[in-house]
Design a protein around this motif. Structure first.
Motif, short mmCIF file in Angstrom:
data_model
loop_
_atom_site.label_atom_id
_atom_site.label_comp_id
_atom_site.label_asym_id
_atom_site.label_seq_id
_atom_site.Cartn_x
_atom_site.Cartn_y
_atom_site.Cartn_z
N CYS A 443 0.83 -1.21 0.00
CA CYS A 443 0.00 0.00 0.00
C CYS A 443 0.86 1.26 0.00
N VAL A 444 0.24 2.40 -0.40
CA VAL A 444 0.97 3.66 -0.45
C VAL A 444 0.49 4.64 0.62
N GLY A 445 -0.66 4.40 1.24
CA GLY A 445 -1.11 5.19 2.38
C GLY A 445 -1.26 6.67 2.10
N LEU A 446 -2.11 7.02 1.14
CA LEU A 446 -2.31 8.42 0.77
C LEU A 446 -3.45 9.04 1.56
N THR A 447 -3.39 10.34 1.74
CA THR A 447 -4.48 11.07 2.39
C THR A 447 -5.36 11.78 1.37
N THR A 448 -4.86 11.90 0.13
CA THR A 448 -5.60 12.55 -0.95
C THR A 448 -5.41 11.74 -2.22
N VAL A 449 -6.47 11.62 -3.01
CA VAL A 449 -6.37 10.94 -4.30
C VAL A 449 -7.21 11.72 -5.31
N TYR A 450 -6.72 11.80 -6.55
CA TYR A 450 -7.39 12.53 -7.63
C TYR A 450 -7.98 11.51 -8.59
#
Length: 598
Positions: A443-450
């Motif tokens: 996983c990359v564990g992002l807080t924002t995704v577009y």
């Protein structure tokens, strides 16, 4: 050939059709006209945007069906059928709604009725209504199987036990009669289907039969061109070009060198025009043809030049319609590392592709993700859970991603089905799905995704949006409003004779951790722009308008704006070509969130 591409666009309807091999006889309510055997095409009849696309099937117990259309002039309707009442029989040019109300069919025969619609100055068109008779005998065979499953599992099952439907209908007609019967109860099953302008374009629930079927990773027979859009290429609005929007990697078309943005102008030596473009489009999809094609380039002001590339032989073969069409990482000097993924189906047969791509993202230390779902109609919920796990990461492990809620009957004995981020145990896989554990490790564990989206973005794609928002991840949407499939289906199959039937009715709602599921009207983008109005640029580059918008948002930290005059971002002048807002597709948008076939 003229070197300017003109903005007026041809209407190009979807090129898919579902059918069942069965014959049903009906009695007419009045003498039929041999010249008008049934529903006649509205083409050249002064009618656009009709709510019907063929014969209209009505419930045996009676039903009101709204005929909606746009008329090019004053219009009249002739109705010789005494069991159908019309709310009006004439009107002016523009949008029109006529309520056709059928009485219950308490006879011992199926019946049909034909009404005639004529717009002043145009040929008449006819619409056939078909209504089965109410009968007391129980359904048998395929129909009994369909009815039993619909009574127990259909999300809006309450009216079904009281519906009386003729067992003489084939399986497809029988299912449609059930759906129409439920709809007759104040549109109780409103969310089973896609609505536009107050009318249901189609039901999500479906059934089909085939001699053989692949469960997952299904191979497609054709050229590999998946979407095209038509445009005029002459000042007389007669010559037509087909603009390639999407090509499947590894397909014959991709191996031959065809790409997004290529312009097809002829097929097997015949030019494409206003009279043959649909047939030509089918030939391109099917393959085994030779195309004449051109490259389209744009000057600094956004005006196009067409350069002939000669001919290209498009073979026909079976190929895998993979899920990950493109995966790349864009790096900026002293700036973010942005992953871009064009993901076109949630098919668990290709979950390894998804994990491999995210493993690379993790290795490269990406800071942002652009997830392109504009052509993704959905698929398996477990693949959507995997996508959510790969994005959300360890910090959200065990949190609710989606929760399935069934009809009231099932809820008395069946607990809601929970899908938890990073948890391999799911309602349909109690022993665990190992790809979820593998996904958590990559996983990359992002807080924002577009997310790039469109009307085609549906079901499991929308579950990504809703599920991630439910755990507090900032999901930023770019494009047009999504489809609005907030419900899902559990498909079953059974063999009768030499045919295997696959039944996929809507059987559950799915809500996020916050209990939100009310997105039947779709998710509205934060950055709203219809990219089909511009000539398509390469995916994952600044030549693609929506990719560029997402990159500007990431790099600058603020949402970009669109110039209404130039349709431009920054110094980009845009590409001066208006295209149709609904792509021609060989993919059938026929399902909602899917569980693996039982």
């Amino acid at each position: 050939m003229n070197h300017n591409l003109f903005s007026k666009v041809l209407l190009f309807a979807s090129l898919w059709l579902s059918s069942m091999a069965a014959v049903t006889t009906f009695t007419a309510c009045s003498d039929s006209n041999d010249d008008e055997p049934g529903s006649v095409s509205t083409e050249n009849a002064g009618i656009t945007n009709p709510s019907w696309s063929g014969d209209v099937l009505l419930g045996a117990q009676g039903q009101t069906y709204n005929l909606t259309f746009t008329a090019a002039g004053d219009w009249t309707i002739t109705n010789d059928c005494d069991w159908i009442a019309l709310s009006t029989t004439s009107g002016k040019a523009g949008n029109a709604v006529v309520m056709a109300t059928a009485k219950a069919n308490n006879t011992d025969e199926n019946r049909e009725g034909v009404i005639t619609l004529r717009v002043k100055g145009y040929p008449q068109t006819t619409i056939k209504f078909i209504q089965p008779f109410s009968e007391g005998e129980e359904a048998t065979g395929v129909n009994a199987w369909v009815r039993n499953y619909m009574e127990s599992h259909y999300l809006w099952n309450e009216p079904i036990p009281s519906l009386r439907i003729s067992n003489s209908l084939n399986a497809s007609q029988y299912l449609n009669a059930i759906l129409a019967g439920v709809d007759a109860n104040d549109h109780l099953n409103h969310d089973d289907g896609h609505w536009v302008g107050g009318k249901r374009e189609y039901y999500y629930s479906w059934i089909e039969a085939s001699a053989a079927r692949s469960r997952a990773g299904e191979q497609v027979l054709g050229s590999g061109v998946m979407y095209m859009e038509p445009t005029y290429i002459s000042q007389d609005n007669y010559s037509v070009g087909l603009i390639v929007s999407l090509v499947c990697p590894g397909s014959p078309a991709a191996e031959a060198g065809l790409y997004r943005g290529a312009l097809i102008t002829a097929v097997d030596g015949a030019s494409i025009n206003v009279n043959n473009y649909e047939d030509m489009g089918e030939k391109v999809y099917d393959g085994n043809c030779t195309i004449s094609w051109s490259e389209v380039t744009f000057d600094a002001d956004g005006y196009p030049t067409i350069t002939s590339k000669g001919t290209l032989n498009l073979k026909q073969s079976r190929f895998n319609d993979v899920s990950v069409y493109m995966s790349k990482v864009l790096e900026f000097d002293n700036g973010p590392k942005v992953a871009y993924m064009l993901y076109n189906s949630f098919d668990y047969a290709y979950d390894n592709q998804l994990i491999t791509a995210f493993s690379k993202y993790k290795e490269m230390g990406i800071t942002d993700l652009i997830l392109d779902l504009r052509y993704n109609p959905g698929g398996h919920v477990i693949s959507s859970l995997l996508m959510g796990t790969l994005i959300a990461g360890q910090q959200h492990k065990g949190e609710i991603y989606g929760r399935s809620v069934y009809n009231a009957t099932r809820m008395q004995t069946t607990a809601p089905g929970d899908y938890k981020l990073g948890d391999p145990v799911t309602p349909e896989m109690p022993n665990g799905y190992d790809k979820i554990t593998e996904g958590l490790a990559n996983c990359v564990g992002l807080t924002t995704v577009y997310v790039i989206c469109s009307e085609t973005t549906a079901s499991a794609s929308e579950l990504v949006i809703n599920g991630l928002r439910g755990v507090g991840i900032d999901v930023r949407l770019l494009g047009t409003t999504t489809n609005g499939k907030n419900c899902g289906m559990e498909s079953i199959e059974k063999t009768f004779g030499s045919y295997t039937y696959v039944l996929c009715p809507i059987t559950f709602y799915i809500e996020n951790a916050k209990g939100f599921k009310d997105y039947a009207d779709g998710f509205k983008p934060d950055f709203e722009f219809d990219d089909s109005e511009l000539y398509p640029g390469d995916f994952g580059t600044v030549d693609d308008f929506l990719t560029k918008a997402a990159l500007l948002w990431i790099v600058n930290g603020t949402k970009p704006t669109v110039s209404t005059n130039s349709r431009a971002l920054g110094n980009n002048s845009g590409r001066h070509l208006t295209l149709k807002d609904s792509p021609i597709s060989k993919r059938r948008l026929k399902g909602a969130i899917m569980l693996p076939t039982e």
